[in-house]
Design a protein around this motif. Structure first.
Motif, short mmCIF file in Angstrom:
data_model
loop_
_atom_site.label_atom_id
_atom_site.label_comp_id
_atom_site.label_asym_id
_atom_site.label_seq_id
_atom_site.Cartn_x
_atom_site.Cartn_y
_atom_site.Cartn_z
N GLN A 7 30.12 35.82 42.20
CA GLN A 7 31.30 37.02 42.88
C GLN A 7 31.20 37.90 43.20
O GLN A 7 31.62 39.20 43.86
CB GLN A 7 32.58 36.34 42.17
CG GLN A 7 33.19 35.27 42.37
CD GLN A 7 34.32 35.41 40.75
OE1 GLN A 7 33.51 35.88 39.54
NE2 GLN A 7 35.09 34.66 40.87
N ALA A 8 29.76 38.76 42.48
CA ALA A 8 28.87 39.99 42.84
C ALA A 8 29.18 40.41 43.72
O ALA A 8 28.64 40.95 44.09
CB ALA A 8 28.03 39.45 41.54
N GLU A 25 41.14 34.93 41.14
CA GLU A 25 40.44 33.86 40.28
C GLU A 25 41.77 32.83 39.81
O GLU A 25 42.43 33.55 39.13
CB GLU A 25 39.26 33.89 38.73
CG GLU A 25 37.89 33.13 38.84
CD GLU A 25 37.50 33.26 37.84
OE1 GLU A 25 37.24 32.62 37.72
OE2 GLU A 25 36.70 34.59 37.96
N PHE A 26 41.59 31.17 39.96
CA PHE A 26 42.44 30.99 39.25
C PHE A 26 41.79 29.60 38.54
O PHE A 26 39.93 29.55 37.96
CB PHE A 26 43.18 29.63 40.26
CG PHE A 26 43.55 31.20 41.55
CD1 PHE A 26 44.94 30.72 41.73
CD2 PHE A 26 43.23 30.97 42.18
CE1 PHE A 26 46.03 31.52 42.65
CE2 PHE A 26 43.74 32.18 44.01
CZ PHE A 26 45.51 32.24 43.23
N TRP A 128 42.92 34.06 53.62
CA TRP A 128 42.90 33.98 51.80
C TRP A 128 41.81 34.03 52.57
O TRP A 128 41.69 32.41 52.86
CB TRP A 128 43.60 33.31 50.89
CG TRP A 128 44.50 34.13 51.36
CD1 TRP A 128 46.09 34.13 51.65
CD2 TRP A 128 44.59 35.06 49.37
NE1 TRP A 128 46.80 35.36 50.81
CE2 TRP A 128 46.35 35.83 49.02
CE3 TRP A 128 43.87 35.77 48.22
CZ2 TRP A 128 47.06 36.82 47.96
CZ3 TRP A 128 44.61 36.62 47.38
CH2 TRP A 128 45.96 37.30 47.00
N ALA A 129 40.82 34.53 51.92
CA ALA A 129 38.99 33.72 52.05
C ALA A 129 38.29 33.06 50.68
O ALA A 129 38.59 33.99 49.16
CB ALA A 129 37.56 34.36 52.17
N ALA A 130 37.51 32.86 50.96
CA ALA A 130 36.25 32.43 49.08
C ALA A 130 35.99 33.78 48.74
O ALA A 130 35.22 33.98 49.91
CB ALA A 130 35.70 30.70 49.37
N ALA A 131 35.29 33.77 47.69
CA ALA A 131 35.25 34.77 47.07
C ALA A 131 33.87 34.35 46.18
O ALA A 131 33.42 35.25 45.26
CB ALA A 131 36.15 35.18 46.34
N ASN A 135 36.86 28.56 42.88
CA ASN A 135 38.56 28.64 42.33
C ASN A 135 38.80 30.07 42.16
O ASN A 135 39.37 30.84 41.88
CB ASN A 135 38.63 28.08 40.77
CG ASN A 135 37.57 29.20 39.75
OD1 ASN A 135 36.32 29.32 40.11
ND2 ASN A 135 37.93 29.59 38.44
N SER A 136 37.91 30.90 43.43
CA SER A 136 38.27 32.12 43.41
C SER A 136 38.19 32.47 45.18
O SER A 136 37.63 32.42 45.70
CB SER A 136 37.65 33.14 42.87
OG SER A 136 35.60 33.34 43.73
N VAL A 137 38.95 33.75 45.37
CA VAL A 137 39.47 34.04 46.77
C VAL A 137 39.94 35.44 46.74
O VAL A 137 39.83 36.49 45.12
CB VAL A 137 40.56 32.99 47.23
CG1 VAL A 137 40.68 31.97 47.44
CG2 VAL A 137 41.82 33.29 46.46
N PHE A 138 40.26 35.89 47.71
CA PHE A 138 40.44 37.17 47.57
C PHE A 138 40.91 37.53 49.05
O PHE A 138 41.06 36.68 50.07
CB PHE A 138 39.07 38.63 48.45
CG PHE A 138 38.21 38.06 49.43
CD1 PHE A 138 38.31 38.79 50.22
CD2 PHE A 138 36.69 37.29 49.06
CE1 PHE A 138 37.62 39.18 51.62
CE2 PHE A 138 36.42 36.51 50.15
CZ PHE A 138 36.73 37.51 51.02
N ARG A 139 42.37 38.42 49.80
CA ARG A 139 42.84 38.51 50.57
C ARG A 139 42.30 39.97 51.48
O ARG A 139 41.21 40.43 50.99
CB ARG A 139 44.33 38.91 49.86
CG ARG A 139 45.08 39.46 51.08
CD ARG A 139 46.42 40.17 50.94
NE ARG A 139 47.42 40.07 51.84
CZ ARG A 139 48.97 40.61 51.87
NH1 ARG A 139 49.15 41.04 50.49
NH2 ARG A 139 49.70 40.52 52.98
#
Length: 159
Positions: A7-8, A25-26, A128-131, A135-139
């Motif tokens: 993620q970083a 994060e979900f 929305w893409a994987a981050a 279990n994490s995404v960003f818009r």
């Protein structure tokens, strides 16, 4: 909560492009387009799914970013890049991108990767893409996704 190393890398890539967006994060997986759409509460077509292929002659990785509702035409892709493509296994995906399958972000890869983007993403105001994790995404706005990833827009949808 602190970012994972994956993620970083995504956050650094977003910052480097001047894209201010939150990584969400979900508690549940967002590995598939359907899982992500359910968790986010958006249409599955608004998921920017990342598919990694292995170019059969060069052995290089090819990342395809597509609308979550679309299947990809491997024949169109092969014609576009000038060589046949095949599926990539989990080890190849991780070694080329630095991300696990289900968390491959459109940028922040550990090696340079050729990127092709499904032109259908341009039909939406936001994707929305994987981050970097499953279990994490960003818009992100589609035009920002294209410019930040350095990808080439193309018709890659299976008709």
């Amino acid at each position: 909560m602190a970012d994972s190393p994956s993620q970083a890398r995504v956050r650094q890539a977003l910052d480097a492009q001047g894209l201010a967006t939150d990584i969400v994060e979900f508690d549940t997986h967002t590995r598939t387009s359907h899982q992500a759409a359910v968790a986010i509460g958006c249409d599955v077509a608004q998921i920017a799914k990342s598919l990694v292929f292995r170019c059969q002659h060069s052995g290089q990785a090819l990342l395809v970013i597509a609308s979550g509702a679309n299947r990809i035409c491997e024949r169109k892709l092969a014609s576009l890049i000038g060589e046949p493509i095949g599926k990539a296994d989990a080890d190849f995906v991780r070694s080329q991108t630095g991300f696990a399958i289900g968390g491959v972000a459109p940028f922040g890869h550990i090696t340079p990767i050729r990127i092709v983007i499904d032109q259908d993403i341009l039909h939406f105001d936001a994707m929305w893409a994987a981050a970097g994790t499953p279990n994490s995404v960003f818009r992100i706005r589609p035009k920002d996704l294209v410019s930040a990833s350095g990808g080439t827009l193309a018709d890659v949808r299976l008709d």
